[in-house]
Scaffold this motif. Structure first.
Motif, PDB file in Angstrom:
ATOM      1  N   PHE A  72       3.126 -13.799  -7.357  1.00 30.00           N
ATOM      2  CA  PHE A  72       4.426 -13.874  -8.167  1.00 30.00           C
ATOM      3  C   PHE A  72       4.381 -13.367  -9.623  1.00 30.00           C
ATOM      4  O   PHE A  72       5.180 -12.605 -10.301  1.00 30.00           O
ATOM      5  N   ARG A  73       3.007 -13.389 -10.233  1.00 33.76           N
ATOM      6  CA  ARG A  73       2.691 -12.805 -11.387  1.00 33.76           C
ATOM      7  C   ARG A  73       2.938 -11.485 -11.301  1.00 33.76           C
ATOM      8  O   ARG A  73       3.366 -10.412 -12.250  1.00 33.76           O
ATOM      9  N   MET A  74       2.310 -10.765 -10.383  1.00 38.16           N
ATOM     10  CA  MET A  74       2.557  -9.079 -10.092  1.00 38.16           C
ATOM     11  C   MET A  74       4.066  -8.959 -10.196  1.00 38.16           C
ATOM     12  O   MET A  74       4.309  -7.896 -10.836  1.00 38.16           O
ATOM     13  N   ALA A  75       4.748  -9.477  -9.290  1.00 33.19           N
ATOM     14  CA  ALA A  75       6.304  -9.249  -9.384  1.00 33.19           C
ATOM     15  C   ALA A  75       6.825  -9.245 -10.634  1.00 33.19           C
ATOM     16  O   ALA A  75       7.625  -8.427 -11.220  1.00 33.19           O
ATOM     17  N   LEU A  76       6.436 -10.299 -11.325  1.00 26.22           N
ATOM     18  CA  LEU A  76       6.910 -10.608 -12.795  1.00 26.22           C
ATOM     19  C   LEU A  76       6.587  -9.394 -13.872  1.00 26.22           C
ATOM     20  O   LEU A  76       7.204  -9.355 -14.521  1.00 26.22           O
ATOM     21  N   ALA A  97       8.200  -6.982  -1.752  1.00 29.31           N
ATOM     22  CA  ALA A  97       6.901  -7.375  -0.984  1.00 29.31           C
ATOM     23  C   ALA A  97       5.909  -8.202  -1.677  1.00 29.31           C
ATOM     24  O   ALA A  97       5.259  -9.095  -0.894  1.00 29.31           O
ATOM     25  N   TYR A  98       5.733  -8.066  -3.074  1.00 28.27           N
ATOM     26  CA  TYR A  98       4.725  -8.897  -3.788  1.00 28.27           C
ATOM     27  C   TYR A  98       5.429 -10.425  -3.415  1.00 28.27           C
ATOM     28  O   TYR A  98       4.675 -11.336  -3.369  1.00 28.27           O
ATOM     29  N   ALA A  99       6.710 -10.584  -3.959  1.00 23.31           N
ATOM     30  CA  ALA A  99       7.165 -11.824  -4.013  1.00 23.31           C
ATOM     31  C   ALA A  99       7.161 -12.349  -2.540  1.00 23.31           C
ATOM     32  O   ALA A  99       6.871 -13.718  -2.464  1.00 23.31           O
ATOM     33  N   LEU A 113       6.284  -6.396 -13.097  1.00 20.13           N
ATOM     34  CA  LEU A 113       6.942  -5.312 -12.644  1.00 20.13           C
ATOM     35  C   LEU A 113       8.296  -5.389 -13.186  1.00 20.13           C
ATOM     36  O   LEU A 113       9.156  -4.697 -13.453  1.00 20.13           O
ATOM     37  N   ASP A 114       8.798  -6.934 -13.170  1.00 18.56           N
ATOM     38  CA  ASP A 114      10.227  -7.284 -13.557  1.00 18.56           C
ATOM     39  C   ASP A 114      10.118  -8.583 -14.065  1.00 18.56           C
ATOM     40  O   ASP A 114      10.429  -9.363 -13.302  1.00 18.56           O
ATOM     41  N   HIS A 115      10.392  -8.874 -15.303  1.00 23.21           N
ATOM     42  CA  HIS A 115      10.008 -10.340 -15.864  1.00 23.21           C
ATOM     43  C   HIS A 115      11.412 -11.170 -15.598  1.00 23.21           C
ATOM     44  O   HIS A 115      11.205 -12.397 -15.753  1.00 23.21           O
ATOM     45  N   GLN A 167       0.970  -1.177  -0.199  1.00 21.93           N
ATOM     46  CA  GLN A 167      -0.228   0.056  -0.143  1.00 21.93           C
ATOM     47  C   GLN A 167       0.844   1.387  -0.109  1.00 21.93           C
ATOM     48  O   GLN A 167       0.493   2.411  -0.520  1.00 21.93           O
ATOM     49  N   CYS A 168       2.028   1.255   0.543  1.00 26.34           N
ATOM     50  CA  CYS A 168       2.922   2.525   0.577  1.00 26.34           C
ATOM     51  C   CYS A 168       3.434   2.449  -0.768  1.00 26.34           C
ATOM     52  O   CYS A 168       3.769   3.740  -1.105  1.00 26.34           O
ATOM     53  N   ASP A 169       3.785   1.426  -1.505  1.00 22.88           N
ATOM     54  CA  ASP A 169       4.352   1.409  -2.739  1.00 22.88           C
ATOM     55  C   ASP A 169       3.960   0.416  -3.538  1.00 22.88           C
ATOM     56  O   ASP A 169       4.209  -1.007  -3.239  1.00 22.88           O
ATOM     57  N   SER A 170       3.169   0.623  -4.458  1.00 21.78           N
ATOM     58  CA  SER A 170       2.349  -0.331  -5.314  1.00 21.78           C
ATOM     59  C   SER A 170       3.511  -1.190  -6.261  1.00 21.78           C
ATOM     60  O   SER A 170       3.017  -2.128  -7.023  1.00 21.78           O
ATOM     61  N   THR A 171       4.475  -0.640  -6.290  1.00 19.66           N
ATOM     62  CA  THR A 171       5.678  -1.271  -7.461  1.00 19.66           C
ATOM     63  C   THR A 171       6.772  -1.774  -6.472  1.00 19.66           C
ATOM     64  O   THR A 171       7.879  -2.129  -6.990  1.00 19.66           O
ATOM     65  N   PHE A 172       6.404  -2.496  -5.087  1.00 20.42           N
ATOM     66  CA  PHE A 172       7.486  -2.855  -4.386  1.00 20.42           C
ATOM     67  C   PHE A 172       7.700  -4.295  -4.435  1.00 20.42           C
ATOM     68  O   PHE A 172       6.851  -5.251  -3.916  1.00 20.42           O
ATOM     69  N   ILE A 173       8.283  -4.762  -5.499  1.00 22.88           N
ATOM     70  CA  ILE A 173       8.416  -5.889  -6.109  1.00 22.88           C
ATOM     71  C   ILE A 173       8.916  -6.896  -4.909  1.00 22.88           C
ATOM     72  O   ILE A 173       8.244  -8.364  -4.960  1.00 22.88           O
TER      73      ILE A 173
END
Length: 332
Positions: A311-315, A290-292, A317-319, A282-288
């Motif tokens: 995991f897909r959301m993280a990918l 944290a998603y992982a 952001l960075d495949h 919530q603080c950073d929607s691109t915090f890879i």
């Protein structure tokens, strides 16, 4: 786990000279708009007065009108090309605009006009540092310390550069010198503490606690202390410091993330971990990371669908992010 010690870069301040203007029968300082109006009128009357363009540019810079400032300073330089201060301020303006190449050229021109100008050599060192041209940066900063061996800015920046180059021995030597010469300068104690923390040395806490005493509201110093505790498996102490950080800044994403990391991989409290990791996102929607790590937590909890989604959301952001690739591989 995020182990991100933030560099606290010492930016050389732009020294701005503002033309003074007094209102009749009032001690109130004129607004920037009022000063600009006066300067506009003067420039209209004296279009070849370089100083007027310089003075207007200083106001533009204060108002973040960087392109307008550059235009005026270029005009000032055209009218008086031997004025060192005009080239210096133009270099600052270019740097503020992200134009490193022209910033460097402007500061170099100032040095060509005045080779002994210490401020110019410092600025050149800073520009080279940001360009990751470390050899050029050290050369410029070396000219400063050759004349002023105790120059805090030059010594501190050289310490940073050696740290970036992986030369921790020289970095420690220079930062210790800054600490000895300037015992109230918190950034030097912080960076020295961070260097010792990477070695898991107990000396890290000596320097970090001193930095915290000198700058108690600095969340980055507290984060370095918390990370040292976490890396040395003193998890209760780390948790307390993370709470202190969040009391100061409720949106400090790394504190939320690392609390979640510990809840997952140290304590096995998955619902609490998900709550903390969600706060980090919530603080950073691109915090890879944290998603992982939330994906790992869902996976350990047995929620394969949500784990795969993270995991897909993280990918997305960075495949190439390997932890997320590994996570999806496990789920498949």
């Amino acid at each position: 786990m995020v182990n991100r010690y933030k560099l606290i870069l010492l930016i050389i301040p732009i020294l701005l000279t503002i033309t003074s203007c007094k209102q009749k029968n009032s001690n109130k300082e004129p607004s920037h708009e009022e000063v600009l109006a006066i300067l506009d009128a003067k420039i209209h009357k004296h279009p070849n007065d370089a100083k007027l363009y310089h003075d207007r540019a200083t106001i533009y810079l204060k108002d973040n009108r960087v392109n307008d400032a550059i235009s005026d300073l270029m005009h000032a330089v055209d009218l008086d090309e031997k004025n060192v201060s005009y080239h210096m301020l133009l270099g600052d303006a270019y740097f503020a605009n992200g134009d490193v190449e022209h910033s460097y050229k402007s500061i170099q021109k100032a040095i060509d006009l005045d080779p002994s100008n210490q401020e110019a050599h410092l600025k050149l060192g800073e520009i080279a540092y940001y360009s990751r041209d470390y050899d050029r940066a050290l050369e410029s900063l070396g000219k400063v310390t050759a004349k002023d061996p105790q120059n805090r800015t030059a010594l501190f920046m050289k310490g940073f550069i050696y740290k970036e180059k992986g030369d921790t021995s020289n970095a420690v030597t220079l930062l210790r010198k800054v600490c000895d010469l300037y015992p109230d300068y918190a950034p030097a104690f912080e960076e020295l503490g961070v260097l010792y923390a990477t070695r898991r040395s107990p000396m890290a806490m000596e320097y970090l606690t001193t930095a915290h005493r000198l700058d108690p509201q600095n969340t980055n110093i507290l984060y370095a202390i918390a990370m040292f505790y976490q890396d040395t498996k003193q998890y209760d102490q780390a948790e307390e410091i993370y709470k202190q950080i969040l009391d100061l800044d409720a949106n400090y994403k790394y504190a939320w993330h690392n609390r979640g990391y510990m809840e997952t991989f140290v304590y096995g409290n998955y619902p609490q971990a998900i709550e903390y990791l969600t706060r980090a996102i919530q603080c950073d929607s691109t915090f890879i990371e944290a998603y992982a790590n939330r994906g790992c937590t869902y996976e350990l909890q047995g929620d394969r669908d949500r784990a795969a989604a993270d995991f897909r959301m993280a990918l997305d952001l960075d495949h190439t992010f390997q932890p997320a690739i590994d996570g999806l591989t496990r789920l498949n």
